[in-house]
Design a protein around this motif. Structure first.
Motif, PDB file in Angstrom:
ATOM      1  N   HIS A 145     -13.951 -10.765  -0.976  1.00 29.94           N
ATOM      2  CA  HIS A 145     -13.403 -10.418  -2.288  1.00 29.94           C
ATOM      3  C   HIS A 145     -11.888 -10.302  -2.171  1.00 29.94           C
ATOM      4  O   HIS A 145     -11.376  -9.396  -1.515  1.00 29.94           O
ATOM      5  CB  HIS A 145     -13.997  -9.091  -2.779  1.00 29.94           C
ATOM      6  CG  HIS A 145     -13.478  -8.692  -4.129  1.00 29.94           C
ATOM      7  ND1 HIS A 145     -13.184  -7.398  -4.462  1.00 29.94           N
ATOM      8  CD2 HIS A 145     -13.175  -9.444  -5.229  1.00 29.94           C
ATOM      9  CE1 HIS A 145     -12.734  -7.357  -5.702  1.00 29.94           C
ATOM     10  NE2 HIS A 145     -12.713  -8.587  -6.192  1.00 29.94           N
ATOM     11  N   THR A 146     -11.198 -11.207  -2.813  1.00 32.21           N
ATOM     12  CA  THR A 146      -9.726 -11.234  -2.852  1.00 32.21           C
ATOM     13  C   THR A 146      -9.066 -11.147  -1.479  1.00 32.21           C
ATOM     14  O   THR A 146      -7.991 -10.582  -1.343  1.00 32.21           O
ATOM     15  CB  THR A 146      -9.139 -10.136  -3.785  1.00 32.21           C
ATOM     16  OG1 THR A 146      -9.649  -8.861  -3.396  1.00 32.21           O
ATOM     17  CG2 THR A 146      -9.440 -10.421  -5.222  1.00 32.21           C
ATOM     18  N   GLY A 194     -10.387  -8.656   5.025  1.00 30.90           N
ATOM     19  CA  GLY A 194      -9.346  -8.253   4.069  1.00 30.90           C
ATOM     20  C   GLY A 194      -9.881  -7.199   3.126  1.00 30.90           C
ATOM     21  O   GLY A 194      -9.734  -7.283   1.909  1.00 30.90           O
ATOM     22  N   ILE A 253      -7.663 -11.082  10.721  1.00 36.08           N
ATOM     23  CA  ILE A 253      -8.953 -11.804  10.723  1.00 36.08           C
ATOM     24  C   ILE A 253      -8.896 -13.068  11.580  1.00 36.08           C
ATOM     25  O   ILE A 253      -9.931 -13.583  11.979  1.00 36.08           O
ATOM     26  CB  ILE A 253      -9.415 -12.169   9.293  1.00 36.08           C
ATOM     27  CG1 ILE A 253      -8.328 -12.930   8.548  1.00 36.08           C
ATOM     28  CG2 ILE A 253      -9.891 -10.942   8.544  1.00 36.08           C
ATOM     29  CD1 ILE A 253      -8.834 -13.597   7.291  1.00 36.08           C
ATOM     30  N   ASP A 282      -9.084  -5.185   8.069  1.00 33.77           N
ATOM     31  CA  ASP A 282      -7.819  -5.423   7.363  1.00 33.77           C
ATOM     32  C   ASP A 282      -6.707  -5.212   8.382  1.00 33.77           C
ATOM     33  O   ASP A 282      -6.828  -4.368   9.269  1.00 33.77           O
ATOM     34  CB  ASP A 282      -7.647  -4.452   6.194  1.00 33.77           C
ATOM     35  CG  ASP A 282      -6.718  -5.001   5.128  1.00 33.77           C
ATOM     36  OD1 ASP A 282      -7.191  -5.297   4.012  1.00 33.77           O
ATOM     37  OD2 ASP A 282      -5.505  -5.156   5.423  1.00 33.77           O
ATOM     38  N   TYR A 332       0.834  -1.206   0.000  1.00 38.86           N
ATOM     39  CA  TYR A 332       0.000   0.000   0.000  1.00 38.86           C
ATOM     40  C   TYR A 332       0.868   1.255   0.000  1.00 38.86           C
ATOM     41  O   TYR A 332       0.538   2.249  -0.648  1.00 38.86           O
ATOM     42  CB  TYR A 332      -0.941  -0.009   1.209  1.00 38.86           C
ATOM     43  CG  TYR A 332      -2.117  -0.953   1.058  1.00 38.86           C
ATOM     44  CD1 TYR A 332      -3.167  -0.660   0.188  1.00 38.86           C
ATOM     45  CD2 TYR A 332      -2.185  -2.138   1.781  1.00 38.86           C
ATOM     46  CE1 TYR A 332      -4.245  -1.526   0.045  1.00 38.86           C
ATOM     47  CE2 TYR A 332      -3.252  -3.015   1.645  1.00 38.86           C
ATOM     48  CZ  TYR A 332      -4.286  -2.700   0.774  1.00 38.86           C
ATOM     49  OH  TYR A 332      -5.352  -3.562   0.626  1.00 38.86           O
TER      50      TYR A 332
END
Ligand SMILES: C[S@@+](CC[C@H](N)C(=O)[O-])C[C@H]1O[C@@H](n2cnc3c(N)ncnc32)[C@H](O)[C@@H]1O
Length: 197
Positions: A112-113, A49, A95, A70, A14
């Protein structure tokens, strides 16, 4: 540490700029699962996530109570600013160590991903964790990526991989190949609905 089990791995990506996986909007197949009808899910949704939380923001605007999780700090800080005043909790947490208060708490998980980011040896634990945060009749709606490559992340996810890991905890309701995946993921995704056993 360059290991996807740890938040630093993701945080560094990121910090390098907008990561390649981030499309800046919710995945169309997941939108399709909610569009045009009143969702038949209950009100409390977990987005594991979540990254920058595009699905989470969409869901909160539909009226759901959303917890977006996340373990990388950068996307969570960003999401917190955008979600100020909304019924969306952006939680920086692994998580696998979610607070105990979330045991059996959610009506729906929207994936999702995240699964493809989880090292293979933790996939069963991921499925068990998602089952553990769902209440009776709770569902998981997931968009899984069969990218056809051996190394990861992202780690390849076939229907067999899904059954191997989720069958002990979930009953599969539907599994279908969507026709509106993002460019570059067409014919490589599985939209799956499953219900906690
Ligand atoms: C490939 S990215 C996808 C992000 C987002 N779902 C999207 O589609 O843009 C995977 C995300 O999962 C997060 N992640 C990976 N393992 C995690 C864990 N054990 N606990 C919490 N977050 C995790 C990473 O930090 C990263 O933001």
């Amino acid at each position: 540490m360059d290991d996807p089990r740890y938040s630093n791995f993701w945080q560094q990506r990121y910090e390098r700029g907008k990561p390649g996986w981030d499309k800046g909007e919710p995945a169309p197949p997941l939108l399709g699962a909610f569009a045009g009808r009143q969702p038949d899910y209950g009100g409390k949704i977990l987005v594991p996530g979540c990254g920058f939380g595009h699905e989470a923001m969409y869901l909160v605007h539909l009226g759901f109570d959303v917890v977006a999780v996340d373990f990388a700090s950068a996307p969570i800080a960003d999401l917190r600013m955008r979600a100020a005043g909304l019924s969306l909790l952006a939680l920086q947490c692994d998580i696998f160590t979610l607070p105990q208060e979330y045991s059996g708490y959610f009506d729906l998980v929207v994936e999702h991903t995240c699964f493809c980011a989880i090292p293979l040896e933790r996939r069963g634990e991921y499925a068990k964790t998602m089952a553990g945060v769902l209440g009776d009749g709770g569902q998981l709606l997931g968009l899984f990526w069969e990218l056809g490559e051996e190394d990861g992340p992202p780690f390849n996810t076939s229907p067999q991989d899904l059954h191997d890991n989720f069958d002990p905890f979930f009953i599969f309701d539907t599994i279908e190949k969507p026709d509106n995946s993002f460019p570059g993921r067409q014919d490589e995704e599985w939209l799956v609905r499953m219900t906690r056993r």
